[in-house]
Design a protein around this motif. Sequence first.
Motif, PDB file in Angstrom:
ATOM      1  N   VAL A 435       0.847  -1.181   0.000  1.00  0.00           N
ATOM      2  CA  VAL A 435       0.000   0.000   0.000  1.00  0.00           C
ATOM      3  C   VAL A 435       0.889   1.239   0.000  1.00  0.00           C
ATOM      4  O   VAL A 435       1.630   1.488   0.955  1.00  0.00           O
ATOM      5  CB  VAL A 435      -0.939   0.025   1.218  1.00  0.00           C
ATOM      6  CG1 VAL A 435      -1.764   1.312   1.215  1.00  0.00           C
ATOM      7  CG2 VAL A 435      -1.854  -1.195   1.218  1.00  0.00           C
ATOM      8  N   HIS A 436       0.800   2.002  -1.113  1.00  0.00           N
ATOM      9  CA  HIS A 436       1.606   3.213  -1.264  1.00  0.00           C
ATOM     10  C   HIS A 436       0.695   4.359  -1.677  1.00  0.00           C
ATOM     11  O   HIS A 436       0.039   4.287  -2.729  1.00  0.00           O
ATOM     12  CB  HIS A 436       2.692   2.977  -2.321  1.00  0.00           C
ATOM     13  CG  HIS A 436       3.534   4.178  -2.608  1.00  0.00           C
ATOM     14  ND1 HIS A 436       4.417   4.717  -1.693  1.00  0.00           N
ATOM     15  CD2 HIS A 436       3.637   4.959  -3.731  1.00  0.00           C
ATOM     16  CE1 HIS A 436       5.017   5.756  -2.217  1.00  0.00           C
ATOM     17  NE2 HIS A 436       4.553   5.940  -3.466  1.00  0.00           N
ATOM     18  N   LYS A 437       0.640   5.375  -0.832  1.00  0.00           N
ATOM     19  CA  LYS A 437      -0.229   6.541  -1.078  1.00  0.00           C
ATOM     20  C   LYS A 437      -1.681   6.113  -1.296  1.00  0.00           C
ATOM     21  O   LYS A 437      -2.382   6.611  -2.183  1.00  0.00           O
ATOM     22  CB  LYS A 437       0.278   7.330  -2.283  1.00  0.00           C
ATOM     23  CG  LYS A 437       1.648   7.960  -2.063  1.00  0.00           C
ATOM     24  CD  LYS A 437       2.099   8.773  -3.267  1.00  0.00           C
ATOM     25  CE  LYS A 437       3.469   9.407  -3.016  1.00  0.00           C
ATOM     26  NZ  LYS A 437       3.931  10.206  -4.181  1.00  0.00           N
ATOM     27  N   GLY A 438      -2.135   5.188  -0.472  1.00  0.00           N
ATOM     28  CA  GLY A 438      -3.529   4.759  -0.478  1.00  0.00           C
ATOM     29  C   GLY A 438      -3.893   3.744  -1.539  1.00  0.00           C
ATOM     30  O   GLY A 438      -5.054   3.324  -1.621  1.00  0.00           O
ATOM     31  N   LYS A 439      -2.936   3.315  -2.340  1.00  0.00           N
ATOM     32  CA  LYS A 439      -3.220   2.338  -3.376  1.00  0.00           C
ATOM     33  C   LYS A 439      -2.231   1.182  -3.291  1.00  0.00           C
ATOM     34  O   LYS A 439      -1.086   1.342  -2.883  1.00  0.00           O
ATOM     35  CB  LYS A 439      -3.115   2.987  -4.760  1.00  0.00           C
ATOM     36  CG  LYS A 439      -4.150   4.079  -5.013  1.00  0.00           C
ATOM     37  CD  LYS A 439      -3.995   4.648  -6.412  1.00  0.00           C
ATOM     38  CE  LYS A 439      -5.030   5.739  -6.667  1.00  0.00           C
ATOM     39  NZ  LYS A 439      -4.891   6.312  -8.051  1.00  0.00           N
TER      40      LYS A 439
END
Length: 483
Positions: A435-439
């Motif tokens: 999960v990176h920046k909400g995605k």
Amino acid sequence: MTIREFKMPDVGEGLTEAEILKWFVQPGDTVTDGQVVCEVETAKAAVELPIPFDGVVHALLFEEGTTVDVGQVIISVQTGPSGEAAEAEVPAAEAPATATATAAAPAPAQVEEPAVAARQPVLVGYGVSQASTKRRPRKAAGDVAAQNGTAAPAVVPAQPVATVTQNGTAAAAGAARALAKPPVRKLAKDLGIDLATIVPTGDGGVVTREDVHAAAAAAIAPQVAAPVAAAPAPVQAPAEVPAQAAPAQAGRETRIPVKGVRKVTAQAMVGSAFTAPHVTEFITFDVTRTMKLVQELKEDPDLAGLRINPLLLIAKAVLVAIRRNPDVNASWDEAAQEIVLKHYVNLGIAAATPRGLIVPNIKDAHALTLRELSEALSGLVATARDGKTSPADMQNGTLTLTNVGVFGVDTGTPILNPGESAILAVGAIKLQPWVHKGKVKPRQVTTLALSFDHRLIDGELGSRFLADIAAVLEHPRRLVTWA
């Protein structure tokens, strides 16, 4: 003529033994002060030993591959004029026997005791050393029995049993100790073979390795054939021990002597595991930015020629985290009951070598630039793989890195290098969903495992230290802002 002895020195801190890897001289060779005579494997390094005086090699006391205790004589050297007599070195009690032997010998320097005359030619560790001064002659079993007023044991034959070697010479079995080199004696002991029962084929009646193996094979063969040849009817073997078990078992196992690096490593790990209370903590995080920085540094012309890899930046991150948590960098003094805080970092790097795992360390790593740290890492690894790491390079480490990720392993629970406060295991860096920046995106992810001495580092300090390492590697700009 004077015989001087060179003893195995302590070339490493606390060294108790070393294995002789290679001799560079042979009996009769001339040596000079400072000349390297042999290479030995110490605690975890191969070291060349120079001799501290001039002369002619008289004898090599141990074969290559032999482990020798510190303080034992490994080589004797003849010094002074070769024509000088050595009567002054012979005890008064042995003077008559020595005089007789001298009169019969063609050369005055070859003095023998009658009790060991049958041992010629003299092997290493046998016969008479010209430097011996107070050696007592061994007493035969019959002499001991006579002194005690008792009869000799029934198992000792009244007359020696003669055996014949391949060169046609007769030798009395039991009259003298069988001649064999130390490795051959050990082989015979391991195989359960009595050297006195072997017919020697080596020069001068010396028992060889081939002789021992032949005797062992001969001992096994009758065990297989005996039930058929000696008994009129088949003999039922016990159910739990098959009749063919002995020969079949010989090829099912291989025994390797524990010595050198493996022996020292085993002793160190046992001592560490049962002395320092270990705690291991883990952290998994995103290192995508660090991997991008590695690629950028590889392309930087100012760093051309340097080895740039993730381990370099991980090492730098550890040094930054130590600066932020200086109490991590310490050792436990059991004798003084004190914690010793270190104001320097000797960063250990676990390195796999042909001789086994060793942990040399980069001295004062905290004071090095990224370029200097890269050069030190490259030099350390190259020296270790060549087997040239010195004992000094492996002493006084404060904290260690071990990179198990190169083998595709996620992480582990490493055991502390003795005397150090912590060890960091670096796992494999893999592309994983993250999960990176909400995605959820594919990111480069790794896991670190930190083992530490709980006497020195409590859970709070250990957790902060490990979290700081991860924070630097997640956002490598902190290598500059936190430095």
